[in-house]
Scaffold this motif. Structure first.
Motif, PDB file in Angstrom:
ATOM      1  N   HIS A 194     -11.839  12.621  -0.286  1.00 45.58           N
ATOM      2  CA  HIS A 194     -10.381  12.515  -0.122  1.00 45.58           C
ATOM      3  C   HIS A 194      -9.749  12.250  -1.476  1.00 45.58           C
ATOM      4  O   HIS A 194     -10.264  11.446  -2.254  1.00 45.58           O
ATOM      5  N   THR A 210     -13.430   4.558   4.099  1.00 52.26           N
ATOM      6  CA  THR A 210     -12.950   4.218   2.756  1.00 52.26           C
ATOM      7  C   THR A 210     -12.175   2.907   2.709  1.00 52.26           C
ATOM      8  O   THR A 210     -11.825   2.436   1.629  1.00 52.26           O
ATOM      9  N   HIS A 211     -11.839   2.350   3.881  1.00 52.26           N
ATOM     10  CA  HIS A 211     -11.172   1.042   3.932  1.00 52.26           C
ATOM     11  C   HIS A 211     -11.782   0.236   5.077  1.00 52.26           C
ATOM     12  O   HIS A 211     -12.070   0.787   6.136  1.00 52.26           O
ATOM     13  N   PHE A 239       0.854  -1.176   0.000  1.00 54.14           N
ATOM     14  CA  PHE A 239       0.000   0.000   0.000  1.00 54.14           C
ATOM     15  C   PHE A 239       0.896   1.233   0.000  1.00 54.14           C
ATOM     16  O   PHE A 239       1.859   1.307   0.769  1.00 54.14           O
ATOM     17  N   ASP A 280      -5.808   6.238  -4.097  1.00 55.23           N
ATOM     18  CA  ASP A 280      -6.522   4.981  -3.831  1.00 55.23           C
ATOM     19  C   ASP A 280      -8.028   5.220  -3.810  1.00 55.23           C
ATOM     20  O   ASP A 280      -8.801   4.275  -3.929  1.00 55.23           O
ATOM     21  N   HIS A 281      -8.442   6.485  -3.702  1.00 52.27           N
ATOM     22  CA  HIS A 281      -9.878   6.816  -3.748  1.00 52.27           C
ATOM     23  C   HIS A 281     -10.254   7.705  -4.930  1.00 52.27           C
ATOM     24  O   HIS A 281     -11.400   7.712  -5.344  1.00 52.27           O
ATOM     25  N   HIS A 336      -6.688  12.430   6.050  1.00 51.83           N
ATOM     26  CA  HIS A 336      -5.270  12.282   6.185  1.00 51.83           C
ATOM     27  C   HIS A 336      -4.471  13.312   5.360  1.00 51.83           C
ATOM     28  O   HIS A 336      -3.278  13.487   5.564  1.00 51.83           O
ATOM     29  N   TYR A 351      -2.937  -0.018  10.253  1.00 53.51           N
ATOM     30  CA  TYR A 351      -3.308   1.035   9.295  1.00 53.51           C
ATOM     31  C   TYR A 351      -3.137   2.415   9.934  1.00 53.51           C
ATOM     32  O   TYR A 351      -2.546   3.323   9.356  1.00 53.51           O
ATOM     33  N   ASP A 399     -10.716   8.207   5.294  1.00 48.95           N
ATOM     34  CA  ASP A 399      -9.754   7.268   5.884  1.00 48.95           C
ATOM     35  C   ASP A 399      -9.998   7.052   7.381  1.00 48.95           C
ATOM     36  O   ASP A 399      -9.560   6.040   7.943  1.00 48.95           O
ATOM     37  N   GLU A 444      -6.432  11.200  -2.161  1.00 45.05           N
ATOM     38  CA  GLU A 444      -5.344  10.238  -2.373  1.00 45.05           C
ATOM     39  C   GLU A 444      -5.812   9.266  -3.465  1.00 45.05           C
ATOM     40  O   GLU A 444      -6.972   8.832  -3.472  1.00 45.05           O
TER      41      GLU A 444
HETATM   42 FE1  FEO Z   1      -5.378   8.614   2.406  1.00 48.24          FE
HETATM   43 FE2  FEO Z   1      -6.993   5.647   1.711  1.00 48.24          FE
HETATM   44  O1  FEO Z   1      -6.154   7.288   1.348  1.00 48.24           O
END
Ligand code: FEO
Length: 391
Positions: A77, A221-222, A21, A81-82, A143, A191, A162, A79
């Protein structure tokens, strides 16, 4: 089709292919990129997924909406990954308005070159979808600086970005009615320690800011969607962001030929005989750094042992101390063990870190020349006794 509550559906994906990740942190149990769709008079998607999973994601959206077009994309967010599927989602739904705050919209232009059909929202701003109304709350540095969360007031669902997220793919369900909080506990701490650990103060601010909301569901988101475990999840994030820690010791060492390792084993045995029950030992040349950080967030004691290498710390030890310092970890008790063969430097370097970062260090550090033959048993006993008492 995975209904969460009212007209809210889960449309996220599991990723069990990516090994690292952020190209940094191991994913032995995978990770989920969570996205949600609200199917009301208007259709709104909350966040997207990492680009490589876009195909599955679009299929999930089409199934949940019955083929209706998407009217809004809410971006909590940025980043990737999203945000990685934003441009592809816009191509699919050209009329879709993208909703974000000023910082989000600047990043959307910067990452994806999108500057049209955007809706800027401020802290406390709202958007009606029909029955459901969304309220947006800025949560900077949880984040990234643009981070916000979205609250659906009819369903009482918090889309938290996040915050309250964790590693681990969703194995056989989506919500904690199907998945147990306890099975994701380690992955949540790992995490937090790796991804959010630097931002304790902003997380505390966000927890206070959102405390007035009635929250029936936390949709991060996770990781699992939290319904039954909300008090546990909030309590854990509260503890971690205050850097609260339990009684236990992480003993992290570097050792080229086993001499420093042997001394650390002796220290660990003495710690146990002095009443310390939880001891985690890591050889930093082979340890998974994310697990070391996870345990540092869990336990108050941190014994660090390093050989002297090129008149510096052994490199993996320096990497660990940098990561601890970056995360401004507070309230820990450090114990230092330095070793050398002909010129001492490691202990001095560790003390420089401690001074710079205002770490609490046990006064009786141990220094070893060449092998444990140079260290008296009484010295180790005294170190362990004092460390155990100060924990
Ligand atoms: Fe800060 Fe899951 O991205």
């Amino acid at each position: 089709m995975k209904n969460i509550k009212n007209s809210i559906f889960y449309v996220g994906v599991n990723d069990r292919t990516t090994h690292l990740f952020e190209r940094l942190w191991s994913l032995r149990r995978g990770v989920s990129y969570n996205s949600y769709v609200i199917v009301d008079e208007k259709v709104a998607v909350i966040d997207t997924v990492e680009a490589s999973s876009a195909g599955t994601f679009f299929g999930n959206i089409a199934e949940a909406t019955g083929g209706r077009p998407v009217d809004y994309l809410i971006v909590n967010h940025m980043e990737p990954d999203h945000s990685g599927s934003i441009a592809m989602l816009r191509n699919r739904y050209p009329e879709m308005k993208i909703v974000g705050n000023a910082k989000t919209l600047q990043m959307i232009a910067g990452y994806y070159g999108i500057s049209d059909n955007l809706v800027e929202v401020a802290d406390g701003g709202t958007l009606s979808l029909g029955k459901e109304t969304l309220t947006f709350y800025l949560a900077p540095m949880v984040h990234w600086p643009e981070t916000m969360v979205t609250y659906a007031s009819e369903a009482k669902v918090l889309f938290s970005g996040d915050a309250f997220g964790c590693f681990g793919a969703l194995d056989g369900g989506v919500t904690d009615e199907q998945l147990r909080f306890e099975d994701y506990y380690d992955e949540m701490v790992r995490y937090y320690a790796c991804i959010v650990g630097k931002y304790g103060a902003p997380v505390q601010k966000a927890i206070q800011k959102l405390s007035a909301l009635q929250i029936d569901v936390i949709a991060a988101t996770h990781g699992p969607v939290w319904m039954n475990s909300i008090p546990k999840v909030i309590a854990l994030y509260d503890e971690l962001s205050r850097y609260a820690a339990g009684k236990g010791v992480v003993l992290a060492y570097g050792s080229m030929y086993g001499n420093t390792a042997a001394l650390c084993d002796e220290i660990a045995c003495k710690l146990r005989s002095n009443g310390v029950e939880k001891i985690k030992i890591y050889d930093l040349s082979s340890a998974d750094m994310s697990e070391v950080l996870r345990d540092i967030f869990l336990y108050r004691g941190l014994v660090v042992a390093s050989p002297t290498y090129n008149n510096e710390l052994f490199p993996p030890v320096r990497e660990l101390l940098n990561k601890v310092a970056e995360r401004t970890v507070k309230g820990r008790l450090f114990g230092f063990v330095g070793s050398f063969t002909w010129a001492s430097a490691a202990l001095k370097r560790m003390n420089e870190y401690a001074e710079k970062n205002a770490w609490e260090v046990l006064p009786c550090s141990i220094e070893m020349k060449q092998s444990a033959l140079s260290v008296r048993d009484e010295q180790i006993e005294e170190f362990a006794k004092q460390f155990a008492e100060a924990l």
